[in-house]
Design an enzyme around this catalytic site. Structure first.
Site, PDB file in Angstrom:
ATOM      1  N   TRP A  35      23.306 -38.946  40.645  1.00  0.00           N
ATOM      2  CA  TRP A  35      22.057 -38.127  39.771  1.00  0.00           C
ATOM      3  C   TRP A  35      21.528 -38.873  38.708  1.00  0.00           C
ATOM      4  O   TRP A  35      20.342 -38.632  38.420  1.00  0.00           O
ATOM      5  CB  TRP A  35      22.193 -36.719  39.533  1.00  0.00           C
ATOM      6  CG  TRP A  35      23.399 -36.373  38.370  1.00  0.00           C
ATOM      7  CD1 TRP A  35      24.497 -36.934  37.925  1.00  0.00           C
ATOM      8  CD2 TRP A  35      23.261 -34.895  37.875  1.00  0.00           C
ATOM      9  NE1 TRP A  35      25.033 -36.128  36.887  1.00  0.00           N
ATOM     10  CE2 TRP A  35      24.446 -35.259  36.679  1.00  0.00           C
ATOM     11  CE3 TRP A  35      22.611 -33.909  37.757  1.00  0.00           C
ATOM     12  CZ2 TRP A  35      24.664 -34.091  35.686  1.00  0.00           C
ATOM     13  CZ3 TRP A  35      22.525 -33.082  36.688  1.00  0.00           C
ATOM     14  CH2 TRP A  35      23.693 -32.914  35.847  1.00  0.00           C
ATOM     15  N   ASP A  36      22.329 -39.654  37.988  1.00  0.00           N
ATOM     16  CA  ASP A  36      21.588 -40.693  36.941  1.00  0.00           C
ATOM     17  C   ASP A  36      20.525 -41.456  37.546  1.00  0.00           C
ATOM     18  O   ASP A  36      19.291 -41.541  36.798  1.00  0.00           O
ATOM     19  CB  ASP A  36      22.824 -41.583  36.532  1.00  0.00           C
ATOM     20  CG  ASP A  36      23.769 -40.908  35.770  1.00  0.00           C
ATOM     21  OD1 ASP A  36      23.873 -40.921  34.360  1.00  0.00           O
ATOM     22  OD2 ASP A  36      24.561 -40.154  36.295  1.00  0.00           O
ATOM     23  N   GLN A 107      27.237 -35.768  44.026  1.00  0.00           N
ATOM     24  CA  GLN A 107      26.641 -35.296  42.745  1.00  0.00           C
ATOM     25  C   GLN A 107      25.650 -34.438  43.100  1.00  0.00           C
ATOM     26  O   GLN A 107      24.821 -34.376  44.172  1.00  0.00           O
ATOM     27  CB  GLN A 107      26.368 -36.300  41.834  1.00  0.00           C
ATOM     28  CG  GLN A 107      27.439 -36.321  40.624  1.00  0.00           C
ATOM     29  CD  GLN A 107      26.959 -37.389  39.692  1.00  0.00           C
ATOM     30  OE1 GLN A 107      26.276 -38.433  39.919  1.00  0.00           O
ATOM     31  NE2 GLN A 107      27.636 -37.417  38.483  1.00  0.00           N
ATOM     32  N   GLY A 167      28.528 -32.554  37.984  1.00  0.00           N
ATOM     33  CA  GLY A 167      27.738 -33.178  37.008  1.00  0.00           C
ATOM     34  C   GLY A 167      28.113 -32.747  35.668  1.00  0.00           C
ATOM     35  O   GLY A 167      28.093 -33.379  34.641  1.00  0.00           O
ATOM     36  N   ASP A 169      31.306 -32.336  33.947  1.00  0.00           N
ATOM     37  CA  ASP A 169      32.436 -32.641  34.257  1.00  0.00           C
ATOM     38  C   ASP A 169      33.481 -31.673  33.477  1.00  0.00           C
ATOM     39  O   ASP A 169      34.433 -31.490  34.374  1.00  0.00           O
ATOM     40  CB  ASP A 169      32.650 -33.937  33.822  1.00  0.00           C
ATOM     41  CG  ASP A 169      31.735 -34.812  34.620  1.00  0.00           C
ATOM     42  OD1 ASP A 169      30.961 -34.585  35.420  1.00  0.00           O
ATOM     43  OD2 ASP A 169      32.004 -36.065  34.228  1.00  0.00           O
ATOM     44  N   TRP A 358      30.694 -31.725  28.030  1.00  0.00           N
ATOM     45  CA  TRP A 358      29.752 -30.628  28.568  1.00  0.00           C
ATOM     46  C   TRP A 358      30.340 -29.268  27.934  1.00  0.00           C
ATOM     47  O   TRP A 358      30.261 -28.113  28.677  1.00  0.00           O
ATOM     48  CB  TRP A 358      29.941 -30.545  30.091  1.00  0.00           C
ATOM     49  CG  TRP A 358      29.433 -31.567  30.606  1.00  0.00           C
ATOM     50  CD1 TRP A 358      29.319 -32.598  31.075  1.00  0.00           C
ATOM     51  CD2 TRP A 358      27.565 -31.489  31.020  1.00  0.00           C
ATOM     52  NE1 TRP A 358      28.216 -33.645  31.522  1.00  0.00           N
ATOM     53  CE2 TRP A 358      27.178 -32.989  31.554  1.00  0.00           C
ATOM     54  CE3 TRP A 358      26.702 -30.514  30.755  1.00  0.00           C
ATOM     55  CZ2 TRP A 358      25.866 -32.990  32.061  1.00  0.00           C
ATOM     56  CZ3 TRP A 358      25.305 -30.732  31.203  1.00  0.00           C
ATOM     57  CH2 TRP A 358      25.046 -32.108  31.650  1.00  0.00           C
ATOM     58  N   GLU A 401      23.955 -40.185  24.761  1.00  0.00           N
ATOM     59  CA  GLU A 401      24.293 -39.404  26.120  1.00  0.00           C
ATOM     60  C   GLU A 401      24.320 -37.826  25.872  1.00  0.00           C
ATOM     61  O   GLU A 401      23.767 -37.275  26.702  1.00  0.00           O
ATOM     62  CB  GLU A 401      25.927 -39.517  26.442  1.00  0.00           C
ATOM     63  CG  GLU A 401      25.977 -39.138  27.920  1.00  0.00           C
ATOM     64  CD  GLU A 401      27.716 -39.489  28.269  1.00  0.00           C
ATOM     65  OE1 GLU A 401      28.396 -40.098  27.480  1.00  0.00           O
ATOM     66  OE2 GLU A 401      28.094 -38.910  29.451  1.00  0.00           O
TER      67      GLU A 401
HETATM   68  C1  DGY Z   1      33.172 -39.804  33.925  1.00  0.00           C
HETATM   69  O1  DGY Z   1      33.878 -40.614  34.104  1.00  0.00           O
HETATM   70  O2  DGY Z   1      33.196 -39.134  32.913  1.00  0.00           O
HETATM   71  C2  DGY Z   1      31.864 -39.464  35.119  1.00  0.00           C
HETATM   72  O3  DGY Z   1      31.069 -38.526  34.620  1.00  0.00           O
HETATM   73  C3  DGY Z   1      32.545 -39.274  36.259  1.00  0.00           C
HETATM   74  O4  DGY Z   1      31.385 -38.895  36.928  1.00  0.00           O
END
Ligand code: DGY
Length: 437
Positions: A35-36, A107, A167, A169, A358, A401
């Site tokens: 998705w990135d 994803q 996504g 996580d 998240w 991020e």
């Molecule tokens: C991570 O390594 O944290 C990634 O987000 C997994 O997709």
């Protein structure tokens, strides 16, 4: 100031470009993520359409024989990331790509709506439509994979079998699922916490759960049927399904523009209508005034508010009446004067942590979706606020991020967390700055 920020965003994207695809950021995420990649292509489309197209082509080139698209494509060796290709072992699946090593999970399926965005941005529509014509069937095949293999009760909603597929996580949404599992204590060397403060990343015990679900899937060679039967994590996620619905809508529009393809349009329309009906019936929580996740393994709704609860606005899923309620809830709970919109998890919850990945911080991709969705529904003021908040976060801190949602943390410009010079933050900022209000 805006010009400088725009230029810096372009620089971030140029620096993260690796011969045919982009990495989300150096060291922490040194490969191509599903998705990135899609969201990054939207940024490139504004100033380098060739790269936007290549980004999508490379992603789709990694598609498996059954239509599946993996969440990470390991183009290169790297010792800065765990778990890498030797842990994931995509080769176990009989139809996995012979060309690329990857994970065996996916994803949020953004590709359909990304193609439509790219088309809208394009200054040479015939050329862009020709490009889309060359790749669109692969995206259709991906949607077919989802509806054929990830909807065991034939409801129109697809499941995810791993938190990394969502996504989002380490969202607190998953905490109750972790309580139903008892994974072994794995011995491994984390890499993420050598690049980023451990306080901003998931815990070791959480990683044990993540690895354990993969081990179960690997034991069955990533068979969808076995995963549906056995995975301790099986969730209908409102963000994931909203992305699929939004992408199906875009595919319909693009196929109509291309011409022909009546059968595919009919099939997409059917998937989509069923999906929206079940989505509204099953995932809307009246008492919370927004959408929630559904735990398919344990057959119960997971009643928490997160930014995913509002994402269906981007896919045009709620009625206007429901959308009114959702906006009210969002402003009340996530949008006080002391907060930037939109925290990734309910700021009133005891599980809220505004620094941890998240579990609370603001994410640019979710804000971008909310901004566009709110605008489409006619909530211009709130849409504008989401946009201004998003720009302010990057102006104050840089292209991180994720960001602290509490305004008072931003006084010294140090409230951006996780990876730095993060591609989709830069890409979507470019798109936001380009859009007229
Ligand atoms: C991570 O390594 O944290 C990634 O987000 C997994 O997709």
């Amino acid at each position: 100031m805006k010009d400088t920020l725009y230029k810096k965003a372009v620089e971030v994207l140029e620096n993260n470009w690796k011969e045919g695809f982009s990495i989300p950021c150096a060291k922490l995420y040194p490969f191509q993520w599903f998705w990135d990649s899609g969201l990054i292509a939207i940024g490139f489309a504004h100033f380098d359409m060739k790269k936007a197209e290549q980004e999508i082509e490379t992603l789709l080139d990694a598609q498996w024989g059954n239509g599946f698209i993996p969440h990470i494509i390991f183009h290169t060796e790297s010792d800065t990331y765990f778990p890498g290709p030797d842990f994931h072992r995509s080769d176990l699946h009989p139809q996995s790509s012979k060309k690329y090593r990857s994970t065996g999970m996916t994803q949020p399926p953004v590709t359909g709506f990304v193609l439509e965005e790219i088309y809208k941005i394009s200054k040479d529509k015939p050329a862009t439509l020709k490009f889309i014509e060359g790749v669109i069937d692969k995206v259709y095949f991906n949607h077919e994979y989802f509806y054929d293999n990830r909807d065991p009760q034939n409801e129109g909603l697809v499941y995810i079998y791993h938190n990394w597929e969502s996504g989002t996580d380490n969202s607190p949404i998953w905490d109750d699922i972790w309580k139903t599992m008892n994974p072994p204590e794995y011995t491994f060397e984390r890499r993420d916490t050598t690049h980023v403060d451990a306080a901003e990343r998931p815990s070791k015990r959480e990683y044990d759960h993540y690895l354990y679900i993969i081990d179960i899937a690997k034991e069955h060679n990533y068979s969808d049927e076995k995963i549906a039967e056995l995975s301790p994590f099986l969730v209908q996620d409102p963000l994931f399904n909203a992305m699929l619905i939004k992408s199906s809508k875009s595919l319909i529009k693009l196929y109509e523009r291309i011409g022909g393809n009546e059968e595919k349009i009919a099939q997409l329309t059917q998937w989509q209508q069923k999906a929206i009906a079940t989505f509204n019936e099953k995932l809307y929580d009246d008492s919370l005034g927004a959408y929630v996740h559904y735990d398919l393994r344990n057959e119960k709704p997971i009643k928490f508010l997160s930014s995913s609860s509002f994402a269906p606005i981007y896919a045009g899923i709620p009625s206007k009446e429901r959308a009114d309620k959702m906006v009210e809830v969002m402003l009340q709970k996530f949008g006080g004067d002391h907060q930037y919109l939109c925290a990734s998890f309910d700021p009133d919850s005891e599980r809220f942590n505004p620094k941890k990945y998240w579990r609370g911080p603001v994410w640019v991709n979710l804000n971008w979706m909310l901004h566009n969705g709110l605008k489409a529904y006619g909530y211009s003021d709130v849409a504008l606020r989401v946009k201004q908040d998003t720009i302010a976060l990057m102006e104050n801190n840089g292209f991180y991020e994720y960001f602290d949602s509490r305004k008072d943390m931003h006084k010294d410009g140090n409230a951006g967390y996780g990876g730095h010079n993060f591609s989709w933050s830069a890409a979507l900022l470019i798109d936001l700055l380009e859009k007229e209000e």
